[in-house]
Design an enzyme around this catalytic site. Structure first.
Site, PDB file in Angstrom:
ATOM      1  N   GLU A   1     -20.351 -39.372  44.465  1.00 40.73           N
ATOM      2  CA  GLU A   1     -20.105 -39.375  42.840  1.00 40.73           C
ATOM      3  C   GLU A   1     -21.423 -38.940  42.025  1.00 40.73           C
ATOM      4  O   GLU A   1     -22.225 -39.822  41.880  1.00 40.73           O
ATOM      5  CB  GLU A   1     -20.066 -40.462  42.661  1.00 40.73           C
ATOM      6  CG  GLU A   1     -18.637 -40.003  41.406  1.00 40.73           C
ATOM      7  CD  GLU A   1     -17.906 -42.210  40.718  1.00 40.73           C
ATOM      8  OE1 GLU A   1     -18.710 -42.618  41.354  1.00 40.73           O
ATOM      9  OE2 GLU A   1     -17.367 -41.491  40.127  1.00 40.73           O
TER      10      GLU A   1
ATOM     11  N   ARG B   1     -25.000 -49.861  55.447  1.00 39.36           N
ATOM     12  CA  ARG B   1     -25.648 -49.550  53.865  1.00 39.36           C
ATOM     13  C   ARG B   1     -27.609 -50.059  54.785  1.00 39.36           C
ATOM     14  O   ARG B   1     -26.979 -51.521  54.262  1.00 39.36           O
ATOM     15  CB  ARG B   1     -25.055 -50.073  53.228  1.00 39.36           C
ATOM     16  CG  ARG B   1     -25.396 -51.118  52.361  1.00 39.36           C
ATOM     17  CD  ARG B   1     -24.273 -51.038  51.262  1.00 39.36           C
ATOM     18  NE  ARG B   1     -24.935 -50.322  50.560  1.00 39.36           N
ATOM     19  CZ  ARG B   1     -24.190 -49.459  49.714  1.00 39.36           C
ATOM     20  NH1 ARG B   1     -22.712 -50.270  49.126  1.00 39.36           N
ATOM     21  NH2 ARG B   1     -24.074 -48.800  48.466  1.00 39.36           N
TER      22      ARG B   1
ATOM     23  N   LYS C   1     -25.500 -49.475  42.140  1.00 42.88           N
ATOM     24  CA  LYS C   1     -25.112 -48.378  40.658  1.00 42.88           C
ATOM     25  C   LYS C   1     -25.097 -49.401  39.753  1.00 42.88           C
ATOM     26  O   LYS C   1     -25.577 -49.288  38.482  1.00 42.88           O
ATOM     27  CB  LYS C   1     -24.748 -47.420  40.964  1.00 42.88           C
ATOM     28  CG  LYS C   1     -25.243 -45.655  41.481  1.00 42.88           C
ATOM     29  CD  LYS C   1     -23.579 -44.916  41.541  1.00 42.88           C
ATOM     30  CE  LYS C   1     -24.484 -44.188  42.487  1.00 42.88           C
ATOM     31  NZ  LYS C   1     -23.233 -42.932  42.655  1.00 42.88           N
TER      32      LYS C   1
END
Length: 563
Positions: free
Chosen positions: A42, A266, A276
């Site tokens: 994104e 992850r 983020k």
RNA sequence: UGUCCGAUGGUGUAAUGGCAGCACAAAUGGUUUUGGUCCAUUUAGUCUAGGUUCGAGUCCUGGUCGGACAACCA
């Protein structure tokens, strides 16, 4: 002989679980011989080392099986996204050494997705709901309790179609209506309890402008985008695992090409914040100088710090791929960058904390230009000339007046070699009134000059130095961990992760470098003898040279000294 | 008191029913014009209780521990 070795190596090659799935699919010809992956960020922030893992897995897997990999921007939420991020993401992916086969945006598919939504409505599988956000949240139930059905759930297909078209036409206010899938409000998976497909957002999109005022949710966009691009293996992180039934539900109801979603764990790194949202906060609150601050775990931060794309790819390879949660020791990343930099960087002598050393028996105005090999790991790196004079600077910590037993460097009466030059012996020291050493006086042995027959003489220590006259003062930025806590995101209730910031994470000082660094350009990398690996900063100019320390050398002396 | 996922040395990752291996870290020794690098050696592991099997890290059952999920974020 060599052939044997390579054959053995390839036989021993371990496949990770994703590769195994792909090989099984190849064997059964599930998608013919096609392997097609995608990296779907994104554009709402800068890429970090965690994304690097995903990039290496997606692009690397495609390369391994002669397949393709797309870059697709998952830009379905206009209020968070921006072209600034799109640009940086493309730059970072390329810098890491990958190139995409197709460049797409979820927003390319807004019209397709809209049609998919109408199809679902027509099948009686979606409805327009007018519950408020709070009501909907209440009616969804909890993980242990079933939800209740919306009063709008059984509207007619015609009414739903009409309402949805009017949503698109902009007749309704933000938040007043959503399109929901009609699945099962009692489903044990919360995501299957009539999830939202479309919401109304009257906001400009960075690519589609004001064309749309309804935007699809992640779940309604991702799988279908994969399907449109004929992605065979949709590789994502574990938190999307619970989304997979929904991913597959849409594909099935829409009767379109079915990619396979595969999840992996992850990356987590100790002493590192990877969220983020939190990284954005560090930037906004000016806790760091920006997204590319060398202390940030962002790709651009690591790049500015002096990391190489090779080292990051190597790191991704070493940490592997699995489905169990992991916390990688930041030391492994540092190992990877040292391994690479050791091979490729030229050595340079730079004195960080100088003390003057005078060679009493060396001629007053003599200047010798001594041959210095650039890189012992790579003879092809050539050599340079370093000016040597009567007065030098050495590292203050390389001299001890009252040293412990195992101190190899300079001490009263002791001998050491000056790198590329002579063996010297310490004769005396001069101190100021506060007792601090201002000068160390030595004598040198002319026949021990590097390269001369007598230069084989063994001494325990070798020191780096610069000429007191011929040196360049430069700015060095020494970085330490941005966070001092091993798990910086783990904080007590009512506390904040920024409390774990390390106030000592950046020290700036002046150092004295040998003249050869004079022409260095931003991005150039060096090993400053004993001081670590350094990279010329992007703000460095020929008038003001600035070096970022990428990482230190492994320092065994510190451990010995502790004992 | 739900559903799903996971559990192999300090850390990470292999072993696809058949000798538990590799890397990082740690320790020791050797080489070395920086105590770095390089080389060699060592330490250390299958969560637990049963079951299937000639044979289980792997398959089955129960337990324990850890993670994910209740955004009109992705």
């Amino acid at each position: 002989m060599i052939e044997d070795k390579t054959t053995q190596a390839s036989e021993k090659e371990h496949l990770n679980f994703i590769h195994q799935i792909i090989e099984d699919d190849l064997n059964t010809q599930k998608n013919g011989n096609r392997v097609h992956t995608r990296f779907p960020p994104e554009p709402n922030g800068y890429l970090h080392i965690g994304h690097a893992k995903s990039i290496c897995i997606n692009f690397g897997t495609a390369q391994k099986y002669n397949g393709k990999c797309n870059l697709r921007f998952d830009d379905t939420n206009p209020v968070k996204e921006d072209t600034e991020y799109v640009d940086s993401i493309m730059e970072d992916v390329r810098w890491l050494g990958f190139d995409w086969d197709g460049l797409y945006y979820a927003s390319d598919y807004f019209e397709n997705l809209y049609k998919f939504a109408e199809k679902l409505i027509q099948k009686g599988k979606a409805y327009v709901c007018e519950l408020s956000q709070e009501e909907m949240s209440l009616q969804r139930g909890t993980v242990t309790k079933a939800g209740v059905e919306s009063p709008y759930r059984n509207r007619s297909i015609e009414e739903n179609l009409d309402l949805f078209r009017r949503m698109r036409a902009g007749e309704f206010a933000d938040g007043s209506r959503v399109l929901r899938a009609k699945i099962d409000m009692a489903h044990p998976n919360m995501l299957m309890r009539d999830p939202i497909l479309y919401r109304i957002i009257h906001a400009g999109h960075h690519r589609t402008g004001n064309k749309w005022c309804i935007y699809p949710m992640y779940d309604f966009a991702h799988g279908q985008s994969d399907s449109i691009e004929k992605i065979t293996h949709s590789i994502c992180t574990l938190e999307f695992e619970v989304h997979r039934p929904l991913y597959e539900w849409f594909i099935k109801e829409l009767e379109i090409f079915a990619p396979q979603q595969i999840e992996f764990a992850r990356l987590n790194l100790n002493y590192t914040v990877m969220s983020k949202r939190k990284l954005l906060r560090l930037v906004q609150e000016k806790r760091v100088f920006g997204w590319d601050d060398p202390r940030m775990p962002t790709i651009c931060g690591l790049r500015r710090r002096g990391y190489t794309p090779e080292s990051i790819r190597r790191f991704a390879e070493m940490i592997g791929v699995a489905r169990r949660d992991n916390v990688i020791d930041i030391g492994l990343l540092e190992f990877c960058i040292r391994e690479d930099l050791n091979k490729i960087t030229n050595r340079v002598m730079t004195v960080l904390n100088p003390v003057k050393l005078v060679i009493d028996n060396y001629p007053e105005n003599e200047v010798e230009y001594l041959e210095a090999g650039n890189n012992p790991e790579n003879p092809e790196a050539g050599s340079r000339k370093v000016p040597f004079t009567k007065e030098l600077y050495i590292e203050r910590e390389d001299f001890m007046e009252n040293p412990p037993n195992k101190f190899f460097r300079l001490k009263p009466g002791g001998e050491v070699r000056l790198k590329y030059a002579y063996i010297i012996q310490c004769e005396s020291v001069v101190k100021d009134e506060s007792g601090e050493i201002t000068e160390i006086h030595c004598t040198y042995q002319p026949d021990t000059k590097s390269g001369l027959p007598n230069s084989n003489k063994k001494v325990k220590g070798t020191l780096h130095w610069v000429s007191a006259k011929h040196n360049i003062p430069v700015e060095v930025r020494l970085y330490d961990r941005l966070f001092s806590a091993e798990n910086p995101e783990e904080v007590e209730d009512g506390h904040d992760f920024t409390e774990n910031l390390n106030p000592e994470s950046l020290k700036i000082s002046t150092a004295f470098a040998e003249p050869s660094v004079k022409d260095s350009k931003p991005g150039d990398k060096f090993q400053f003898e004993r001081m670590g690996y350094f990279c010329t900063d992007k703000d460095s100019t020929s008038e003001r040279l600035i070096f970022n320390r990428t990482c230190t050398l492994k320092d065994t002396w510190a451990k010995i000294a502790e004992k």
